[in-house]
Each structure stands twice: as C-alpha cells, then as structure tokens.
Design an enzyme around this catalytic site. Structure first.
Site, PDB file in Angstrom:
ATOM      1  N   THR A 118       0.705  -1.039  -0.127  1.00 23.83           N
ATOM      2  CA  THR A 118      -0.064   0.004  -0.003  1.00 23.83           C
ATOM      3  C   THR A 118       0.867   1.294   0.004  1.00 23.83           C
ATOM      4  O   THR A 118       1.967   1.249   0.580  1.00 23.83           O
ATOM      5  CB  THR A 118      -0.895   0.039   1.221  1.00 23.83           C
ATOM      6  OG1 THR A 118      -0.217   0.162   2.368  1.00 23.83           O
ATOM      7  CG2 THR A 118      -1.808  -1.171   1.265  1.00 23.83           C
ATOM      8  N   GLY A 119       0.463   2.204  -0.648  1.00 22.33           N
ATOM      9  CA  GLY A 119       1.010   3.600  -0.880  1.00 22.33           C
ATOM     10  C   GLY A 119       2.536   3.253  -1.494  1.00 22.33           C
ATOM     11  O   GLY A 119       3.244   3.831  -1.042  1.00 22.33           O
ATOM     12  N   ALA A 120       2.334   2.478  -2.697  1.00 23.97           N
ATOM     13  CA  ALA A 120       3.515   2.089  -3.314  1.00 23.97           C
ATOM     14  C   ALA A 120       3.710   3.163  -4.370  1.00 23.97           C
ATOM     15  O   ALA A 120       4.669   2.967  -5.268  1.00 23.97           O
ATOM     16  CB  ALA A 120       3.159   0.893  -4.034  1.00 23.97           C
ATOM     17  N   ASN A 121       3.152   4.195  -4.488  1.00 23.37           N
ATOM     18  CA  ASN A 121       3.589   5.203  -5.604  1.00 23.37           C
ATOM     19  C   ASN A 121       4.336   6.009  -5.263  1.00 23.37           C
ATOM     20  O   ASN A 121       4.969   6.893  -6.061  1.00 23.37           O
ATOM     21  CB  ASN A 121       1.851   5.963  -5.960  1.00 23.37           C
ATOM     22  CG  ASN A 121       1.410   6.644  -4.763  1.00 23.37           C
ATOM     23  OD1 ASN A 121       0.669   6.092  -4.005  1.00 23.37           O
ATOM     24  ND2 ASN A 121       1.631   7.882  -4.716  1.00 23.37           N
TER      25      ASN A 121
ATOM     26  N   GLY B 140       7.840   7.518  -1.991  1.00 26.94           N
ATOM     27  CA  GLY B 140       8.420   7.282  -0.716  1.00 26.94           C
ATOM     28  C   GLY B 140       8.986   5.969  -0.480  1.00 26.94           C
ATOM     29  O   GLY B 140       9.486   5.186  -1.573  1.00 26.94           O
TER      30      GLY B 140
ATOM     31  N   TYR C  70      -0.496  10.982  15.445  1.00 25.22           N
ATOM     32  CA  TYR C  70       0.443  10.140  14.554  1.00 25.22           C
ATOM     33  C   TYR C  70       1.208   9.000  15.508  1.00 25.22           C
ATOM     34  O   TYR C  70       1.294   7.987  15.118  1.00 25.22           O
ATOM     35  CB  TYR C  70       1.668  10.998  13.858  1.00 25.22           C
ATOM     36  CG  TYR C  70       2.385  10.247  13.148  1.00 25.22           C
ATOM     37  CD1 TYR C  70       2.259   9.785  12.016  1.00 25.22           C
ATOM     38  CD2 TYR C  70       3.945  10.037  13.554  1.00 25.22           C
ATOM     39  CE1 TYR C  70       2.902   9.155  11.053  1.00 25.22           C
ATOM     40  CE2 TYR C  70       4.803   9.189  12.344  1.00 25.22           C
ATOM     41  CZ  TYR C  70       4.417   9.095  11.552  1.00 25.22           C
ATOM     42  OH  TYR C  70       5.187   8.222  10.569  1.00 25.22           O
TER      43      TYR C  70
HETATM   44  N1  LIG Z   1       9.546   9.013   6.259  1.00 24.77           N
HETATM   45  C1  LIG Z   1       9.787   8.944   7.659  1.00 24.77           C
HETATM   46  O1  LIG Z   1      10.655   9.382   8.082  1.00 24.77           O
HETATM   47  C2  LIG Z   1       9.054   7.640   8.157  1.00 24.77           C
HETATM   48  C3  LIG Z   1       9.590   7.334   9.443  1.00 24.77           C
HETATM   49  C4  LIG Z   1       8.890   6.341  10.296  1.00 24.77           C
HETATM   50  C5  LIG Z   1       7.496   5.694   9.613  1.00 24.77           C
HETATM   51  N2  LIG Z   1       7.063   6.284   8.402  1.00 24.77           N
HETATM   52  C6  LIG Z   1       6.108   5.455   7.697  1.00 24.77           C
HETATM   53  O2  LIG Z   1       6.494   5.006   6.466  1.00 24.77           O
HETATM   54  C7  LIG Z   1       5.166   4.794   5.760  1.00 24.77           C
HETATM   55  C8  LIG Z   1       5.450   5.375   4.383  1.00 24.77           C
HETATM   56  O3  LIG Z   1       5.526   6.843   4.535  1.00 24.77           O
HETATM   57  P1  LIG Z   1       6.633   7.776   3.539  1.00 24.77           P
HETATM   58  O4  LIG Z   1       7.476   8.270   4.477  1.00 24.77           O
HETATM   59  O5  LIG Z   1       6.883   6.907   2.505  1.00 24.77           O
HETATM   60  O6  LIG Z   1       5.295   8.777   3.137  1.00 24.77           O
HETATM   61  P2  LIG Z   1       5.014   9.349   1.480  1.00 24.77           P
HETATM   62  O7  LIG Z   1       6.115   9.186   0.700  1.00 24.77           O
HETATM   63  O8  LIG Z   1       3.959  10.427   1.763  1.00 24.77           O
HETATM   64  O9  LIG Z   1       4.182   7.890   1.223  1.00 24.77           O
HETATM   65  C9  LIG Z   1       3.023   7.748   1.910  1.00 24.77           C
HETATM   66  C10 LIG Z   1       1.982   6.797   1.045  1.00 24.77           C
HETATM   67  O10 LIG Z   1       0.811   6.593   1.711  1.00 24.77           O
HETATM   68  C11 LIG Z   1      -0.061   6.890   0.662  1.00 24.77           C
HETATM   69  N3  LIG Z   1      -1.524   7.268   1.336  1.00 24.77           N
HETATM   70  C12 LIG Z   1      -1.626   8.307   2.107  1.00 24.77           C
HETATM   71  N4  LIG Z   1      -2.966   8.461   2.413  1.00 24.77           N
HETATM   72  C13 LIG Z   1      -3.458   7.347   1.810  1.00 24.77           C
HETATM   73  C14 LIG Z   1      -5.023   7.171   1.714  1.00 24.77           C
HETATM   74  N5  LIG Z   1      -6.106   7.785   2.297  1.00 24.77           N
HETATM   75  N6  LIG Z   1      -5.315   6.126   0.989  1.00 24.77           N
HETATM   76  C15 LIG Z   1      -4.326   5.600   0.044  1.00 24.77           C
HETATM   77  N7  LIG Z   1      -3.025   5.839   0.117  1.00 24.77           N
HETATM   78  C16 LIG Z   1      -2.730   6.881   0.992  1.00 24.77           C
HETATM   79  C17 LIG Z   1       0.309   7.962  -0.074  1.00 24.77           C
HETATM   80  O11 LIG Z   1      -0.394   8.330  -1.266  1.00 24.77           O
HETATM   81  P3  LIG Z   1      -0.525   9.896  -2.112  1.00 24.77           P
HETATM   82  O12 LIG Z   1       0.950   9.807  -2.799  1.00 24.77           O
HETATM   83  O13 LIG Z   1      -1.592   9.404  -3.025  1.00 24.77           O
HETATM   84  O14 LIG Z   1      -0.832  10.858  -0.937  1.00 24.77           O
HETATM   85  C18 LIG Z   1       1.728   7.607  -0.246  1.00 24.77           C
HETATM   86  O15 LIG Z   1       1.876   6.605  -1.287  1.00 24.77           O
HETATM   87  C19 LIG Z   1       4.062   5.451   6.534  1.00 24.77           C
HETATM   88  O16 LIG Z   1       3.443   4.621   7.082  1.00 24.77           O
HETATM   89  C20 LIG Z   1       4.762   6.579   7.663  1.00 24.77           C
HETATM   90  O17 LIG Z   1       4.061   6.702   8.765  1.00 24.77           O
HETATM   91  C21 LIG Z   1       7.806   7.317   7.800  1.00 24.77           C
END
Ligand SMILES: NC(=O)c1ccc[n+]([C@@H]2O[C@H](COP(=O)([O-])OP(=O)(O)OC[C@H]3O[C@@H](n4cnc5c(N)ncnc54)[C@H](OP(=O)(O)O)[C@@H]3O)[C@@H](O)[C@H]2O)c1
Length: 286
Positions: free
Chosen positions: A10-13, A15, A165
């Site tokens: 999920t959210g594969a598009n 990050g 969060y």
């Molecule tokens: N970045 C960090 O430092 C960090 C640290 C700890 C944990 N995490 C966790 O890692 C995971 C990935 O986060 P990331 O940092 O890669 O962030 P990101 O680049 O914003 O990616 C998040 C992904 O989730 C999707 N998403 C968000 N809301 C959604 C919804 N309502 N329905 C379907 N898809 C949805 C986004 O889609 P859209 O592109 O359409 O918005 C995107 O594909 C998250 O669970 C985050 O909490 C991140």
C-alpha cells in the site's frame, strides 16, 4: 529470490512504498501497487518498468481513509488472485489539523491504523492460501511517544498532529502483537517495522507551513527511501525470519518497543475497539 511470490504494497506510488515495490520486483516478485489513484498507480508501474522492463506488476485502488473502498479493493483482489504471499501495510499520512473521514473517524487513526487492521482482515482468505504468508505493517519509533486515548481515539478534545501520529503508530505495534496472539492460522506471520527517518514528503502533504518547515529541516538528516525500505524487504523475503512473528523490527533486527506497546490489556482492548470501529464481528473466520 521471490519468484512466483505475490506482494501487495500500500502507498506504493511514492516514498518508502515505491522503494519497497522496486526492491521486491528486483527479487522477482509480482508486486501489486496499491494506490488511491489510477493515474498514480499507472505512472508508478511505468516508472518501475523503465528501470526493470521485466517487472511483474499489477495495481489495486482504494482511498484507505474509506472503509468501503478498502472492502471493495479487497473484493477485487479476491476475484483476481488465488493467494497473496506478502501484504505490506505501508501507506501512512500525517495531518497538522484535525479532520474526520467519511466514516466519521480521525484521519490518522483511520489511515495509519484502522486501514491496516481492516485490509489485513479482508485479505486473510488470500493470505491463508499462501505457503508462508507475511503481514508487514510500517510503524515508527514515533510510537515511543504514543499512548492509546481509549476515551477519545479521535482526539476530538485535544488534537495535535504529533499526538495522533504517535497514537496510530503505537496501534501498529499493538496490532501486530495481538494478531500473533489471536491468529487461528499458525503459518500467518506479522511484523511491525521502524523504517527510520526517511527523506520523503510525508510531512509536507497536509501540513501547516510551520510544520512543513520543521519537517524539511528534520528530514535533512534522514536516509534514502531505498534504505528506509530495507527492513520491510528483508521481512518480506528472508528465510530466517519465517515464523518469527509478532515483533517490532528496526534495521533488520528485532527491537524492544515502548512500554505502552508491551501492554497486553491495551492490545486486547485496542483489538476490540478496532473491530467495533470497522464493523467486524469475527476477525478470523472459520
Ligand atoms: N518518512 C519517515 O521518516 C517515516 C518514519 C517512520 C515511519 N514512516 C512510515 O512510513 C510509511 C510510508 O511513508 P513515507 O514516508 O514513504 O510517506 P509518503 O512518501 O508520503 O508515502 C505515503 C504513501 O501513503 C499513501 N497514502 C496516504 N494516505 C492515503 C490514503 N488515504 N489512501 C491511500 N493511500 C494513502 C500516499 O499516497 P499519495 O501519494 O496519494 O498521498 C503515499 O503513497 C508511513 O506509514 C509512515 O508513517 C515514515
């Protein structure tokens, strides 16, 4: 190698999810790119194929803030596939400001916790058909600052983005552990993951300008999405973690989660609350 394995991310598009999808494709897996937009899913598949022309890809669509859309996506997958080897609950969101989903649920609680809880349950029939099914839920060390506000999980009285969060990421760890305790199919394994601080746009998307600036500064010290994906990819693919289920993982090793994540009573209470909020009577059918 993961030849003949089917993985849904999920959210594969973008990050960490995109980096995870690419790494799994490189290992030979068939990857289902889950996104809330067809355009984004197609663009992602095209971008992956530019790098990996033989990548085996499919897509699935749902806005994970909508329980109806989660159920619909799972129904499509159940009509299309006969099994699922790996589910990576990676999608997550941050919101500076309070808001409710169409189901009347605070957005971070709905997307970060209830969506993995419900999607996993809906896909259990497919996961149960795999030989070594694995469910990986991307949490965060932010959970160390979290507690579950059982009297008001929506935080409607005292919302703060960081509080919501941290609560949702703590719920990921409690879910993973309670799933292990309650599961009725022994081969199902669950893992919660800390990806570390990763340079993504998560803190810029639904953010007040001051919070966005803080995230821009904070992420300067972060790692690449490829590095951030490593533990999820390891848990999806490594033979040595087979059956080591229910724990919290960081840098490809198990790590002790917070004291709040070790509470059996909170884990059980959260499970019942989540079932109720998702309208689930029996989580493990049969
Ligand atoms: N970045 C960090 O430092 C960090 C640290 C700890 C944990 N995490 C966790 O890692 C995971 C990935 O986060 P990331 O940092 O890669 O962030 P990101 O680049 O914003 O990616 C998040 C992904 O989730 C999707 N998403 C968000 N809301 C959604 C919804 N309502 N329905 C379907 N898809 C949805 C986004 O889609 P859209 O592109 O359409 O918005 C995107 O594909 C998250 O669970 C985050 O909490 C991140």
């Amino acid at each position: 190698m993961m030849k003949n394995k089917i993985c849904l991310v999920t959210g594969a598009n973008t990050g960490i999810g995109l980096a995870t999808a690419i790494a799994l494709c490189m290992k030979g897996a068939r990857v289902i790119v889950a996104s809330r937009s067809k355009e984004k899913a197609m663009g992602t598949m095209e971008a992956i194929r530019e790098e990996l022309p033989h990548a085996e890809l499919d897509y699935a669509l749902a806005d994970l803030s909508s329980q109806k859309q989660i159920r619909e996506m799972a129904a499509v997958l159940k009509n299309t596939y006969s099994n699922l080897d790996v589910l990576i609950n990676n999608a997550g969101a941050w919101f500076s400001e309070f808001g409710l989903t169409e189901d009347g649920i605070e957005r971070q609680w709905a997307i970060n916790h209830l969506a993995p809880f419900l999607l996993t349950q809906q896909l259990l029939p497919l996961l149960s058909q795999a030989e070594d099914p694995r469910i990986i839920t991307v949490s965060s060390d932010s959970h160390f600052h979290g507690k579950i506000h059982f009297d008001d999980v929506n935080l409607s009285q005292n919302y703060h983005g960081l509080r919501a969060y941290a609560q949702s990421k703590l719920a990921n760890v409690l879910f993973t552990r309670e799933f292990e305790r309650r599961k009725t199919v022994p081969k199902l394994s669950s893992y919660a993951v800390q990806p570390g601080l990763v340079k993504t746009d998560i803190g810029l998307k639904h953010t007040l300008s001051l919070h966005g600036l803080a995230w821009k500064i904070r992420r300067l010290g972060g790692k690449s999405p490829e590095k951030g994906a490593e533990t999820s990819v390891y848990l999806a693919s490594s033979e040595e973690v087979r059956g080591i289920s229910g724990g919290y993982w960081d840098k490809c090793k198990q790590k002790k989660p917070s004291n709040n994540a070790a509470s059996s009573s909170d884990a059980a209470r959260l499970w019942e609350l989540s079932k109720e909020m998702c309208g689930i009577d029996t989580y493990f059918e049969g």
